[in-house]
Design a protein around this motif. Sequence first.
Motif, PDB file in Angstrom:
ATOM      1  N   CYS A 181      -2.343  -2.131  -5.213  1.00 36.48           N
ATOM      2  CA  CYS A 181      -1.172  -1.605  -4.512  1.00 36.48           C
ATOM      3  C   CYS A 181      -0.050  -2.634  -4.504  1.00 36.48           C
ATOM      4  O   CYS A 181      -0.272  -3.802  -4.215  1.00 36.48           O
ATOM      5  N   CYS A 238      -2.604   4.535  -2.048  1.00 34.23           N
ATOM      6  CA  CYS A 238      -3.394   3.406  -1.586  1.00 34.23           C
ATOM      7  C   CYS A 238      -4.198   3.795  -0.348  1.00 34.23           C
ATOM      8  O   CYS A 238      -3.646   4.367   0.588  1.00 34.23           O
ATOM      9  N   CYS A 288      -2.835   1.323   2.854  1.00 37.54           N
ATOM     10  CA  CYS A 288      -1.545   1.491   3.532  1.00 37.54           C
ATOM     11  C   CYS A 288      -0.929   2.871   3.270  1.00 37.54           C
ATOM     12  O   CYS A 288       0.143   3.169   3.766  1.00 37.54           O
ATOM     13  N   CYS A 303       0.715  -3.553  -0.344  1.00 35.07           N
ATOM     14  CA  CYS A 303      -0.177  -4.334   0.512  1.00 35.07           C
ATOM     15  C   CYS A 303      -1.187  -5.178  -0.281  1.00 35.07           C
ATOM     16  O   CYS A 303      -1.902  -5.987   0.286  1.00 35.07           O
TER      17      CYS A 303
HETATM   18 ZN   LIG Z   1      -1.415  -0.453  -0.085  1.00 39.01          ZN
END
Ligand SMILES: [Zn+2]
Length: 87
Positions: free
Chosen positions: A75, A51, A54, A78
């Motif tokens: 994701c 991702c 994050c 997040c």
């Molecule tokens: Zn993420």
Amino acid sequence: MKNKQSKKEVEKEINEFFKNIKNKTPKKIKKIKKLAMSKNIALKEKRKLFCKKCFTPYSGKEKVRIKNGKKSIECLKCGGVGRWKIN
Ligand SMILES: [Zn+2]
């Protein structure tokens, strides 16, 4: 400080790192991305393995959508959505 690695050595380190991406922590992924940037190494396909918000590695359980020739992946951690063109 040890910062005398050649670009080739760093590329090798990055390739090794991504072979085992699923066992890596977001902190380590962030670090390796920084390292790649500092050496002007493009991650290319490897960017699709984690991702971008994050830095959590994708587990393969994420929702993947394909629309208009683009692939998006959400994701699990997040909720950030990564998108890229399908070649
Ligand atoms: Zn993420």
